[in-house]
Design a protein around this motif. Structure first.
Motif, short mmCIF file in Angstrom:
data_model
loop_
_atom_site.label_atom_id
_atom_site.label_comp_id
_atom_site.label_asym_id
_atom_site.label_seq_id
_atom_site.Cartn_x
_atom_site.Cartn_y
_atom_site.Cartn_z
N MET A 1 -16.47 3.29 -28.61
CA MET A 1 -15.32 3.55 -27.74
C MET A 1 -15.39 2.63 -26.53
O MET A 1 -16.45 2.41 -25.97
N ILE A 2 -14.23 2.12 -26.13
CA ILE A 2 -14.15 1.27 -24.94
C ILE A 2 -13.14 1.86 -23.97
O ILE A 2 -12.04 2.24 -24.36
N ASN A 3 -13.55 1.98 -22.72
CA ASN A 3 -12.66 2.49 -21.68
C ASN A 3 -12.44 1.40 -20.64
O ASN A 3 -13.40 0.89 -20.06
N ILE A 4 -11.17 1.07 -20.45
CA ILE A 4 -10.79 -0.02 -19.56
C ILE A 4 -9.96 0.55 -18.41
O ILE A 4 -9.00 1.28 -18.63
N VAL A 5 -10.34 0.20 -17.18
CA VAL A 5 -9.52 0.52 -16.03
C VAL A 5 -8.70 -0.74 -15.75
O VAL A 5 -9.27 -1.80 -15.45
N LEU A 6 -7.39 -0.64 -15.90
CA LEU A 6 -6.50 -1.76 -15.61
C LEU A 6 -5.99 -1.57 -14.20
O LEU A 6 -5.37 -0.56 -13.88
N PHE A 7 -6.28 -2.55 -13.36
CA PHE A 7 -6.16 -2.38 -11.92
C PHE A 7 -5.29 -3.48 -11.33
O PHE A 7 -5.19 -4.57 -11.89
N GLY A 8 -4.71 -3.21 -10.19
CA GLY A 8 -3.93 -4.21 -9.47
C GLY A 8 -2.83 -3.55 -8.68
O GLY A 8 -2.48 -2.39 -8.90
N ALA A 9 -2.26 -4.31 -7.77
CA ALA A 9 -1.20 -3.81 -6.90
C ALA A 9 0.05 -3.47 -7.70
O ALA A 9 0.25 -3.98 -8.81
N PRO A 10 0.91 -2.62 -7.14
CA PRO A 10 2.19 -2.34 -7.81
C PRO A 10 2.92 -3.65 -8.11
O PRO A 10 2.98 -4.54 -7.26
N GLY A 11 3.43 -3.76 -9.33
CA GLY A 11 4.19 -4.94 -9.72
C GLY A 11 3.37 -6.07 -10.32
O GLY A 11 3.91 -7.11 -10.68
N CYS A 12 2.06 -5.86 -10.49
CA CYS A 12 1.21 -6.94 -11.00
C CYS A 12 1.30 -7.10 -12.52
O CYS A 12 0.81 -8.08 -13.06
N GLY A 13 1.93 -6.14 -13.21
CA GLY A 13 2.09 -6.25 -14.65
C GLY A 13 1.18 -5.34 -15.46
O GLY A 13 1.03 -5.51 -16.67
N LEU A 121 4.77 -10.10 -5.77
CA LEU A 121 4.84 -8.67 -6.08
C LEU A 121 6.14 -8.06 -5.55
O LEU A 121 6.81 -7.31 -6.26
N VAL A 122 6.49 -8.39 -4.30
CA VAL A 122 7.72 -7.85 -3.71
C VAL A 122 8.92 -8.29 -4.54
O VAL A 122 9.79 -7.47 -4.87
N LYS A 123 8.96 -9.56 -4.91
CA LYS A 123 10.06 -10.08 -5.71
C LYS A 123 10.16 -9.34 -7.06
O LYS A 123 11.23 -8.91 -7.47
N ARG A 124 9.02 -9.18 -7.73
CA ARG A 124 9.00 -8.49 -9.03
C ARG A 124 9.47 -7.04 -8.90
O ARG A 124 10.23 -6.54 -9.73
N ALA A 138 13.32 0.24 -5.04
CA ALA A 138 14.66 -0.18 -4.60
C ALA A 138 14.69 -0.73 -3.18
O ALA A 138 15.60 -1.45 -2.81
N SER A 139 13.71 -0.41 -2.37
CA SER A 139 13.71 -0.78 -0.95
C SER A 139 12.51 -1.67 -0.63
O SER A 139 11.37 -1.30 -0.92
N GLU A 140 12.79 -2.81 0.01
CA GLU A 140 11.68 -3.70 0.38
C GLU A 140 10.73 -3.01 1.35
O GLU A 140 9.51 -3.19 1.27
N GLU A 145 5.34 -0.80 2.14
CA GLU A 145 4.47 0.33 2.47
C GLU A 145 3.54 0.65 1.31
O GLU A 145 2.35 0.91 1.50
N ARG A 146 4.06 0.62 0.08
CA ARG A 146 3.22 0.85 -1.10
C ARG A 146 2.10 -0.19 -1.18
O ARG A 146 0.95 0.13 -1.49
N LEU A 147 2.44 -1.45 -0.90
CA LEU A 147 1.43 -2.51 -0.94
C LEU A 147 0.40 -2.32 0.18
O LEU A 147 -0.80 -2.53 -0.04
N ALA A 148 0.85 -1.90 1.36
CA ALA A 148 -0.08 -1.64 2.46
C ALA A 148 -1.03 -0.49 2.11
O ALA A 148 -2.24 -0.57 2.35
N VAL A 149 -0.48 0.58 1.51
CA VAL A 149 -1.31 1.72 1.07
C VAL A 149 -2.31 1.24 0.02
O VAL A 149 -3.49 1.60 0.06
N TYR A 150 -1.83 0.42 -0.92
CA TYR A 150 -2.73 -0.13 -1.94
C TYR A 150 -3.90 -0.87 -1.30
O TYR A 150 -5.06 -0.63 -1.64
#
Length: 191
Positions: A1-13, A121-124, A138-140, A145-150
């Protein structure tokens, strides 16, 4: 079994790549964001309690998210593997996640961290907000704020996995295929 944590800021894919990894490796995919959004859509008690956090771009409380993941792991302990997308998001969650997995005789094998510049990220996310109608995209102002929290609360989780020698940074800019190939090279290197 393999467990992967896929990580990154909102919008990274993460969501896009998780789906491709699921199909390629035949492993499960759990997105805490999708689980929470589903609870909100269904109007459950959990969904109602989470809705205000989401609208403000804040993280879900650790106890709620940890409980959801513990239930998921217990129900899927015989799976070929799993991609955890959007979890853990805090060091407390990462520590508890290790305990949850250990109880089932499992572990995190690798954290793959997708790096994308903030303006991209903001553009995406603004583009995704137009397509999906998601309030948190919907709001820049909410996105920033989400990116700052991240950066304040979540990026430190990379340090947790780095200390365990389970961390891999991957360039998240390029075509979907290019990014997928970079991630697959990391995962295949584990075997």
């Amino acid at each position: 079994m393999i467990n992967i944590v896929l990580f990154g800021a909102p919008g990274c894919g993460k969501g896009t790549q998780a789906q491709r990894l699921k199909e390629h490796y035949g492993i499960d995919h759990v997105s805490t964001g999708e689980v929470i959004r589903d609870e909100i859509r269904r109007g459950t008690e959990l969904g109602r309690s989470m809705e205000q956090y989401i609208k403000e771009g804040k993280l879900a409380p650790d106890a709620i998210v940890i409980g959801m993941i513990a239930n998921y792991v217990a129900a899927h302990k015989d799976a070929k593997g799993c991609i955890f997308d959007g979890f853990p998001r805090t060091t407390v969650q990462a520590e508890e996640f290790d305990r949850i997995l250990e109880k089932e005789g499992l572990k995190v094998d690798i954290m793959v961290d997708l790096h994308v510049p903030e303006e991209e990220l903001v553009k995406r996310l603004l583009l995704r907000g137009k397509d999906s109608g998601r309030a948190d995209d919907a709001s820049e102002e909410v996105i920033r704020e989400r990116l700052a929290v991240y950066h304040r609360q979540t990026a430190v989780v990379a340090d947790y996995y780095t200390a365990q020698q389970k961390y891999a940074a991957v360039n998240g800019v390029g075509t979907m295929d290019e990014v997928f190939d970079r991630i697959a090279a990391v995962i295949d290197g584990l075997k």
